[in-house]
Motif scaffolding. Structure first.
Motif, PDB file in Angstrom:
ATOM      1  N   ALA A  50       0.824  -1.215   0.000  1.00 27.97           N
ATOM      2  CA  ALA A  50       0.000   0.000   0.000  1.00 27.97           C
ATOM      3  C   ALA A  50       0.856   1.261   0.000  1.00 27.97           C
ATOM      4  N   VAL A  51       2.023   1.192   0.638  1.00 27.49           N
ATOM      5  CA  VAL A  51       2.899   2.356   0.779  1.00 27.49           C
ATOM      6  C   VAL A  51       3.891   2.495  -0.380  1.00 27.49           C
ATOM      7  N   THR A  52       4.392   1.368  -0.882  1.00 25.06           N
ATOM      8  CA  THR A  52       5.433   1.409  -1.914  1.00 25.06           C
ATOM      9  C   THR A  52       4.939   1.033  -3.305  1.00 25.06           C
ATOM     10  N   GLY A  53       3.868   0.263  -3.365  1.00 21.50           N
ATOM     11  CA  GLY A  53       3.391  -0.236  -4.651  1.00 21.50           C
ATOM     12  C   GLY A  53       4.179  -1.417  -5.166  1.00 21.50           C
ATOM     13  N   VAL A  54       5.069  -1.943  -4.348  1.00 20.22           N
ATOM     14  CA  VAL A  54       5.905  -3.067  -4.755  1.00 20.22           C
ATOM     15  C   VAL A  54       5.906  -4.102  -3.645  1.00 20.22           C
ATOM     16  N   MET A  55       5.752  -5.373  -4.033  1.00 17.70           N
ATOM     17  CA  MET A  55       5.813  -6.446  -3.058  1.00 17.70           C
ATOM     18  C   MET A  55       7.276  -6.810  -2.810  1.00 17.70           C
ATOM     19  N   ALA A  56       7.603  -7.097  -1.570  1.00 21.12           N
ATOM     20  CA  ALA A  56       8.981  -7.451  -1.209  1.00 21.12           C
ATOM     21  C   ALA A  56       9.489  -8.575  -2.107  1.00 21.12           C
ATOM     22  N   GLY A  57      10.707  -8.418  -2.616  1.00 24.47           N
ATOM     23  CA  GLY A  57      11.324  -9.424  -3.453  1.00 24.47           C
ATOM     24  C   GLY A  57      10.870  -9.406  -4.904  1.00 24.47           C
ATOM     25  N   GLU A  58      10.024  -8.453  -5.240  1.00 29.72           N
ATOM     26  CA  GLU A  58       9.489  -8.376  -6.599  1.00 29.72           C
ATOM     27  C   GLU A  58      10.216  -7.281  -7.382  1.00 29.72           C
ATOM     28  N   ASN A  59      10.539  -7.552  -8.608  1.00 25.17           N
ATOM     29  CA  ASN A  59      11.139  -6.544  -9.468  1.00 25.17           C
ATOM     30  C   ASN A  59       9.998  -5.895 -10.236  1.00 25.17           C
ATOM     31  N   GLY A  60       9.482  -4.826  -9.698  1.00 27.17           N
ATOM     32  CA  GLY A  60       8.323  -4.217 -10.331  1.00 27.17           C
ATOM     33  C   GLY A  60       8.259  -2.722 -10.120  1.00 27.17           C
ATOM     34  N   THR A  61       7.295  -2.133 -10.775  1.00 25.31           N
ATOM     35  CA  THR A  61       7.036  -0.707 -10.698  1.00 25.31           C
ATOM     36  C   THR A  61       5.603  -0.525 -10.223  1.00 25.31           C
ATOM     37  N   PRO A  62       5.341   0.410  -9.321  1.00 22.94           N
ATOM     38  CA  PRO A  62       3.954   0.612  -8.881  1.00 22.94           C
ATOM     39  C   PRO A  62       3.042   0.915 -10.075  1.00 22.94           C
ATOM     40  N   TRP A  63       1.869   0.330 -10.085  1.00 24.67           N
ATOM     41  CA  TRP A  63       0.926   0.539 -11.182  1.00 24.67           C
ATOM     42  C   TRP A  63       0.368   1.951 -11.147  1.00 24.67           C
ATOM     43  N   TRP A  64      -0.089   2.387 -10.017  1.00 14.60           N
ATOM     44  CA  TRP A  64      -0.700   3.711  -9.890  1.00 14.60           C
ATOM     45  C   TRP A  64      -0.054   4.430  -8.706  1.00 14.60           C
ATOM     46  N   PRO A  65       1.154   4.935  -8.868  1.00 15.45           N
ATOM     47  CA  PRO A  65       1.876   5.526  -7.731  1.00 15.45           C
ATOM     48  C   PRO A  65       1.141   6.699  -7.090  1.00 15.45           C
ATOM     49  N   GLU A  66       0.312   7.407  -7.853  1.00 11.47           N
ATOM     50  CA  GLU A  66      -0.430   8.529  -7.276  1.00 11.47           C
ATOM     51  C   GLU A  66      -1.486   8.051  -6.279  1.00 11.47           C
ATOM     52  N   GLU A  67      -1.771   6.756  -6.242  1.00  8.21           N
ATOM     53  CA  GLU A  67      -2.770   6.214  -5.324  1.00  8.21           C
ATOM     54  C   GLU A  67      -2.157   5.474  -4.134  1.00  8.21           C
ATOM     55  N   LEU A  68      -0.836   5.566  -3.968  1.00 12.14           N
ATOM     56  CA  LEU A  68      -0.197   4.929  -2.816  1.00 12.14           C
ATOM     57  C   LEU A  68      -0.580   5.680  -1.541  1.00 12.14           C
ATOM     58  N   LEU A  69      -0.596   4.954  -0.440  1.00 11.67           N
ATOM     59  CA  LEU A  69      -1.000   5.522   0.838  1.00 11.67           C
ATOM     60  C   LEU A  69       0.201   5.873   1.699  1.00 11.67           C
ATOM     61  N   THR A  70      -0.040   6.702   2.690  1.00 16.32           N
ATOM     62  CA  THR A  70       0.957   6.919   3.733  1.00 16.32           C
ATOM     63  C   THR A  70       0.908   5.701   4.649  1.00 16.32           C
ATOM     64  N   ARG A  71       1.897   5.550   5.472  1.00 13.95           N
ATOM     65  CA  ARG A  71       1.896   4.445   6.441  1.00 13.95           C
ATOM     66  C   ARG A  71       0.686   4.545   7.361  1.00 13.95           C
ATOM     67  N   GLU A  72       0.381   5.778   7.774  1.00 16.35           N
ATOM     68  CA  GLU A  72      -0.729   5.981   8.695  1.00 16.35           C
ATOM     69  C   GLU A  72      -2.051   5.596   8.042  1.00 16.35           C
ATOM     70  N   GLN A  73      -2.242   5.965   6.771  1.00 14.20           N
ATOM     71  CA  GLN A  73      -3.464   5.593   6.065  1.00 14.20           C
ATOM     72  C   GLN A  73      -3.570   4.075   5.912  1.00 14.20           C
ATOM     73  N   ALA A  74      -2.466   3.441   5.575  1.00 14.60           N
ATOM     74  CA  ALA A  74      -2.468   1.984   5.441  1.00 14.60           C
ATOM     75  C   ALA A  74      -2.827   1.323   6.763  1.00 14.60           C
ATOM     76  N   LEU A  75      -2.273   1.831   7.855  1.00 17.05           N
ATOM     77  CA  LEU A  75      -2.575   1.265   9.168  1.00 17.05           C
ATOM     78  C   LEU A  75      -4.049   1.456   9.521  1.00 17.05           C
ATOM     79  N   LEU A  76      -4.601   2.625   9.232  1.00 18.53           N
ATOM     80  CA  LEU A  76      -6.034   2.865   9.471  1.00 18.53           C
ATOM     81  C   LEU A  76      -6.890   1.887   8.667  1.00 18.53           C
ATOM     82  N   SER A  77      -6.497   1.644   7.429  1.00 18.46           N
ATOM     83  CA  SER A  77      -7.291   0.765   6.568  1.00 18.46           C
ATOM     84  C   SER A  77      -7.253  -0.690   7.022  1.00 18.46           C
ATOM     85  N   LEU A  78      -6.263  -1.038   7.824  1.00 21.45           N
ATOM     86  CA  LEU A  78      -6.132  -2.410   8.318  1.00 21.45           C
ATOM     87  C   LEU A  78      -6.636  -2.577   9.751  1.00 21.45           C
ATOM     88  N   THR A  79      -7.054  -1.484  10.390  1.00 14.51           N
ATOM     89  CA  THR A  79      -7.464  -1.569  11.801  1.00 14.51           C
ATOM     90  C   THR A  79      -8.853  -0.953  12.016  1.00 14.51           C
TER      91      THR A  79
END
Length: 177
Positions: A91-120
């Motif tokens: 949610a924060v980086t747009g890339v999964m750990a260990g993956e060689n990739g580029t975020p699909w929609w980087p303008e839609e990435l979240l802050t850490r705080e937003q990601a934490l809110l969305s999971l709690t």
């Protein structure tokens, strides 16, 4: 009564306003925000035309004050993380750990705080249990994790490495290392 939309792909300006005005909640999987570079190159041929440019508008939902929660489709998406910290990193980086990739929609990435809110707390709101669970507050059940890494301060590419050191459910320790 609350209504929830699941897997919202494409939203335009009037949709955001309508979703916010009617207090509709959105439940979304952040796992779609990542893919290998090869998959990203193939996206225009795979996705419908209106989705190829921008999809899963996570940050935009937050910007419009729309409650959004996240989840995992694991094991439906083979190789996707099944833990909240792997999901948070995507949610924060747009890339999964260990993956060689580029975020699909980087303008839609979240802050850490937003990601934490969305999971709690946002999940608790969608389940109508936010008065009892979803955040730490006097009068609520004491459900929480102690984690071996500060996911709000560590390098973003290390969020997925966080592991529970102890788990508390209704104030009682139910797991510890």
């Amino acid at each position: 009564m609350r209504n929830t939309l699941i897997h919202v792909y494409y939203v335009n300006e009037p949709d955001y306003k309508r979703i916010a005005d009617y207090n509709i909640y959105v439940s979304e999987g952040f796992l779609w925000h990542h893919a290998s570079n090869e998959e990203l190159e193939a996206a225009p041929g795979v996705l419908p035309a209106n989705l190829a440019g921008r999809c899963y508008p996570m940050k935009s939902f937050f910007d419009y004050g729309i409650n959004i929660s996240s989840h995992s489709d694991y094991p439906a998406l083979a190789g996707a993380p099944d833990d909240p910290f792997g999901i948070m990193e995507i949610a924060v980086t747009g890339v999964m750990a260990g993956e060689n990739g580029t975020p699909w929609w980087p303008e839609e990435l979240l802050t850490r705080e937003q990601a934490l809110l969305s999971l709690t707390i946002n999940v608790a709101r969608q389940m109508l249990i936010e008065k009892e669970r979803g955040s730490i507050k006097e009068g609520k059940y004491a459900d929480f994790l102690l984690v071996n890494k500060d996911v709000l301060a560590c390098p973003v590419t290390e969020i997925h490495e966080a592991k529970p050191a102890a788990t508390y459910f209704e104030g009682k320790k139910v797991f510890s290392l």
